[in-house]
Design a protein around this motif. Structure first.
Motif: not given
Length: 256
Positions: A61-62, A66-71, A222-223, A229-231
């Motif tokens: 999850i982290a 983090e990858a989404r935040g960097a994008a 769910f996790l 979904d964030f991937d």
């Protein structure tokens, strides 16, 4: 199928499978098992599996967050750099200034209206977008400064164009799923093992135990869905949007 519909189906399926296995297992044996006879080693192993899997889930999850935040940061730098190029072009003569701004607007419009959907579906940026950005860079670099003011603005403008190009390349690298297949194998395999250990504890068909088993399986499902979904930072329900472009270029009337 909507991703939220898929989530509901996945949660319902995980819950149904666990409850069905518990009920059928107890009905098939026809023997009431004494849970007090569960070996302590099984309880210890179950606890350790749960702890290890929780750590793996937390790291996954982290990682995707983090990858989404960097994008998101790369996209904002790209939009901000182009906004500054358009603003700093004021030092040029009217004809060249309008040409630079028109090319910046053309690139932004193309990214928002065309390339974004292509990137979400194909996991890569387009050659056309690269050509439009290269056109801006070639125009500015190939024009020799005609005054001291242009000479002072030349380096900052070229730096912003380079920054936009670097951010664009990072956006291309972040497009598409980022989680390796072997990690997904571990996550799904770990979920099966972790939920399967419930049956080693000889849970009964009492409402309390069935509810706890169902809630646990739903939580795991769910996790896993959240990680999936964030991937892909640009293609799913909580993906990065084109809002930085639409906010910084309001005159283009683009929709994110």
């Amino acid at each position: 199928m909507s991703e939220w519909v898929a989530l509901i189906i996945a949660l319902a399926a995980a819950c149904a499978v666990v409850l069905a296995v518990v009920v059928l297992r107890r009905r098939g044996t026809g023997v009431v098992e004494n849970t007090d006879e569960t070996p302590d080693v099984i309880e210890y192993i179950t606890m350790m599996i749960g702890v290890v899997y929780a750590i793996v889930l937390g790291l996954a999850i982290a990682g995707v967050w983090e990858a989404r935040g960097a994008a998101q940061d790369d996209l904002f730098r790209e939009a901000q750099s182009l906004r500054e190029v358009s603003d700093r072009a004021v030092v040029y003569p009217v004809e060249f200034r309008d040409q630079v701004r028109a090319d910046v607007d053309a690139y932004v419009t193309y990214v928002v209206t065309v390339e974004w959907d292509y990137m979400g579906k194909n996991g890569e940026i387009t050659d056309k977008g690269t050509e439009l950005l290269d056109k801006i860079q070639n125009e500015v670099v190939s024009r020799a400064p005609a005054s001291d003011l242009e000479a002072q603005a030349y380096q900052p403008i070229t730096d912003r164009i380079s920054q936009a190009s670097d951010s664009r390349n990072q956006r291309g690298q972040n497009a598409g799923p980022t989680m390796p297949g072997v990690v997904w194998f571990g996550l799904i395999g770990g979920a099966v093992v972790t939920i399967g250990m419930l049956f080693a504890l000889q849970i009964q068909r009492t409402p309390r135990e069935l509810i706890l088993a169902a809630c646990f399986s739903v939580l795991i499902a769910f996790l896993l869905f959240m990680i999936w979904d964030f991937d892909d930072p640009f293609a799913r329900s909580v993906s990065v949007t084109t809002q930085p472009f639409t906010d910084l270029f309001p005159s283009l009337n683009l929709k994110s």
